[in-house]
Design a protein around this motif. Structure first.
Motif, PDB file in Angstrom:
ATOM      1  N   UNK A 140      35.142  34.441  41.296  1.00 39.55           N
ATOM      2  CA  UNK A 140      35.582  32.936  42.106  1.00 39.55           C
ATOM      3  C   UNK A 140      34.582  32.277  41.096  1.00 39.55           C
ATOM      4  N   UNK A 141      35.731  31.072  40.776  1.00 38.16           N
ATOM      5  CA  UNK A 141      35.172  29.836  39.727  1.00 38.16           C
ATOM      6  C   UNK A 141      36.096  30.681  38.006  1.00 38.16           C
ATOM      7  N   UNK A 142      36.198  31.687  38.234  1.00 38.21           N
ATOM      8  CA  UNK A 142      36.450  32.355  36.384  1.00 38.21           C
ATOM      9  C   UNK A 142      37.866  31.824  36.094  1.00 38.21           C
ATOM     10  N   UNK A 143      38.116  31.740  34.920  1.00 36.02           N
ATOM     11  CA  UNK A 143      39.092  30.839  34.317  1.00 36.02           C
ATOM     12  C   UNK A 143      39.692  31.925  33.498  1.00 36.02           C
ATOM     13  N   UNK A 144      40.745  31.524  33.210  1.00 40.43           N
ATOM     14  CA  UNK A 144      41.785  32.572  32.270  1.00 40.43           C
ATOM     15  C   UNK A 144      41.545  33.087  31.231  1.00 40.43           C
ATOM     16  N   UNK A 145      41.331  33.867  30.905  1.00 37.82           N
ATOM     17  CA  UNK A 145      40.223  35.089  29.584  1.00 37.82           C
ATOM     18  C   UNK A 145      39.093  35.272  30.030  1.00 37.82           C
ATOM     19  N   UNK A 146      38.825  35.315  30.705  1.00 41.60           N
ATOM     20  CA  UNK A 146      37.279  35.164  31.473  1.00 41.60           C
ATOM     21  C   UNK A 146      37.660  36.560  31.442  1.00 41.60           C
ATOM     22  N   UNK A 147      36.197  37.663  31.423  1.00 40.34           N
ATOM     23  CA  UNK A 147      36.374  39.116  31.429  1.00 40.34           C
ATOM     24  C   UNK A 147      34.767  39.109  32.492  1.00 40.34           C
ATOM     25  N   UNK A 148      35.001  39.345  33.492  1.00 36.26           N
ATOM     26  CA  UNK A 148      34.016  40.167  35.008  1.00 36.26           C
ATOM     27  C   UNK A 148      33.156  41.100  34.786  1.00 36.26           C
ATOM     28  N   UNK A 149      32.083  41.528  35.036  1.00 38.14           N
ATOM     29  CA  UNK A 149      31.953  43.360  35.566  1.00 38.14           C
ATOM     30  C   UNK A 149      31.514  43.201  37.016  1.00 38.14           C
ATOM     31  N   UNK A 150      31.969  44.245  37.102  1.00 35.47           N
ATOM     32  CA  UNK A 150      31.737  44.663  39.017  1.00 35.47           C
ATOM     33  C   UNK A 150      31.244  45.286  39.080  1.00 35.47           C
ATOM     34  N   UNK A 151      29.955  45.498  39.854  1.00 33.51           N
ATOM     35  CA  UNK A 151      29.678  47.127  40.256  1.00 33.51           C
ATOM     36  C   UNK A 151      30.607  47.297  42.005  1.00 33.51           C
ATOM     37  N   UNK A 152      31.024  47.969  42.132  1.00 37.21           N
ATOM     38  CA  UNK A 152      31.929  48.642  43.549  1.00 37.21           C
ATOM     39  C   UNK A 152      31.110  50.231  43.960  1.00 37.21           C
ATOM     40  N   UNK A 153      31.963  50.485  44.732  1.00 39.00           N
ATOM     41  CA  UNK A 153      31.693  51.003  45.069  1.00 39.00           C
ATOM     42  C   UNK A 153      32.655  52.695  43.850  1.00 39.00           C
ATOM     43  N   UNK A 154      32.983  52.323  43.681  1.00 40.35           N
ATOM     44  CA  UNK A 154      33.837  53.251  42.300  1.00 40.35           C
ATOM     45  C   UNK A 154      32.975  53.640  40.932  1.00 40.35           C
ATOM     46  N   UNK A 155      32.365  52.291  40.867  1.00 43.79           N
ATOM     47  CA  UNK A 155      30.837  52.487  40.013  1.00 43.79           C
ATOM     48  C   UNK A 155      31.590  50.939  38.840  1.00 43.79           C
ATOM     49  N   UNK A 156      31.135  50.985  38.282  1.00 50.65           N
ATOM     50  CA  UNK A 156      31.141  49.418  36.727  1.00 50.65           C
ATOM     51  C   UNK A 156      32.489  49.641  36.924  1.00 50.65           C
ATOM     52  N   UNK A 157      33.187  47.962  37.314  1.00 49.79           N
ATOM     53  CA  UNK A 157      34.400  47.544  37.013  1.00 49.79           C
ATOM     54  C   UNK A 157      34.554  46.519  36.231  1.00 49.79           C
ATOM     55  N   UNK A 158      35.572  46.368  35.138  1.00 51.84           N
ATOM     56  CA  UNK A 158      35.524  45.561  34.239  1.00 51.84           C
ATOM     57  C   UNK A 158      37.041  44.447  34.710  1.00 51.84           C
ATOM     58  N   UNK A 159      37.411  43.362  34.793  1.00 51.77           N
ATOM     59  CA  UNK A 159      38.164  42.695  35.004  1.00 51.77           C
ATOM     60  C   UNK A 159      38.557  41.238  33.837  1.00 51.77           C
ATOM     61  N   UNK A 160      39.916  41.409  33.566  1.00 51.22           N
ATOM     62  CA  UNK A 160      39.679  39.982  32.612  1.00 51.22           C
ATOM     63  C   UNK A 160      40.673  39.570  33.486  1.00 51.22           C
ATOM     64  N   UNK A 161      40.299  37.965  33.317  1.00 49.73           N
ATOM     65  CA  UNK A 161      41.625  37.329  34.955  1.00 49.73           C
ATOM     66  C   UNK A 161      42.649  37.066  33.721  1.00 49.73           C
ATOM     67  N   UNK A 162      44.276  37.076  33.665  1.00 48.66           N
ATOM     68  CA  UNK A 162      44.915  37.070  32.852  1.00 48.66           C
ATOM     69  C   UNK A 162      46.250  35.688  33.881  1.00 48.66           C
ATOM     70  N   UNK A 163      46.304  35.676  35.452  1.00 51.91           N
ATOM     71  CA  UNK A 163      46.708  34.625  35.299  1.00 51.91           C
ATOM     72  C   UNK A 163      46.441  34.437  36.931  1.00 51.91           C
ATOM     73  N   UNK A 164      46.257  32.706  36.850  1.00 51.17           N
ATOM     74  CA  UNK A 164      45.812  32.293  38.329  1.00 51.17           C
ATOM     75  C   UNK A 164      47.472  31.058  38.920  1.00 51.17           C
ATOM     76  N   UNK A 165      47.709  31.701  40.155  1.00 44.68           N
ATOM     77  CA  UNK A 165      48.614  30.543  40.665  1.00 44.68           C
ATOM     78  C   UNK A 165      47.715  31.049  42.079  1.00 44.68           C
ATOM     79  N   UNK A 166      49.159  29.430  42.850  1.00 40.47           N
ATOM     80  CA  UNK A 166      48.913  29.657  44.003  1.00 40.47           C
ATOM     81  C   UNK A 166      50.144  30.194  44.727  1.00 40.47           C
ATOM     82  N   UNK A 167      48.944  31.559  46.082  1.00 37.35           N
ATOM     83  CA  UNK A 167      49.614  31.646  47.135  1.00 37.35           C
ATOM     84  C   UNK A 167      51.063  31.517  47.842  1.00 37.35           C
ATOM     85  N   UNK A 168      51.775  32.011  48.314  1.00 35.40           N
ATOM     86  CA  UNK A 168      52.867  31.267  48.470  1.00 35.40           C
ATOM     87  C   UNK A 168      53.041  31.966  50.074  1.00 35.40           C
TER      88      UNK A 168
END
Length: 160
Positions: free
Chosen positions: A132-160
């Motif tokens: 939430x609130x991130x922009x294209x190019x941002x990298x986020x680190x998330x602690x999940x049940x599967x462990x620590x995950x890192x995601x880089x935002x590539x694109x943001x579009x409207x859902x249809x």
């Protein structure tokens, strides 16, 4: 105390309204018929069909009550007004999973619409909160049940 607002996309709102209508109009009628038929069989104390129908009736009424509470406190996110410079509810987000070296796509929705099998994640989930609130190019680190995950935002579009 005021109940917490439930954020919904228009599609989510429509789906909940349709489910509520179906439960009230179709399912209530079906269960009433089942109860009527079970009563006609006689002794209700040992009538499994009657017990099953009453259990189903209880479940349907509980779901109707739940849906009415959700809809009463619903706030619809107008997807046409979503700012695509930042991730928000109603956006489809393409990310690169740095941990597993793969691209993924999520649709951010309110918690009542979340369905991971359809790629719909809640804004209240760990991944949703991180995005939430991130922009294209941002990298986020998330602690999940599967462990620590890192995601880089590539694109943001409207859902249809």
């Amino acid at each position: 105390m005021e109940a917490k607002k439930k954020l919904l996309t228009y599609a989510g709102l429509k789906a909940l309204e349709d489910e509520l209508e179906n439960l009230k109009v179709v399912k209530r009628r079906e269960i009433a018929q089942k109860i009527k038929e079970a009563r006609e069989q006689g002794d209700l104390s040992e009538n499994a069909e009657y017990d099953a129908a009453k259990d189903e009736q209880r479940d349907i009424e509980a779901r109707i009550e739940e849906l009415e509470a959700i809809l009463k406190n619903a706030e619809v996110v107008v997807e046409d007004e979503v700012d695509f410079d930042k991730i928000n509810i109603g956006c489809t987000v393409k990310v690169f999973d740095i941990t597993f070296d793969e691209e993924m796509e999520f649709k951010l929705v309110g918690s009542t619409e979340a369905n991971s099998l359809e790629g719909k994640i809640s804004n209240e989930s760990p991944v949703g909160q991180a995005l939430m609130g991130k922009q294209i190019g941002d990298v986020v680190t998330v602690e999940t049940q599967a462990g620590v995950m890192e995601y880089k935002v590539l694109n943001i579009s409207r859902s249809l």
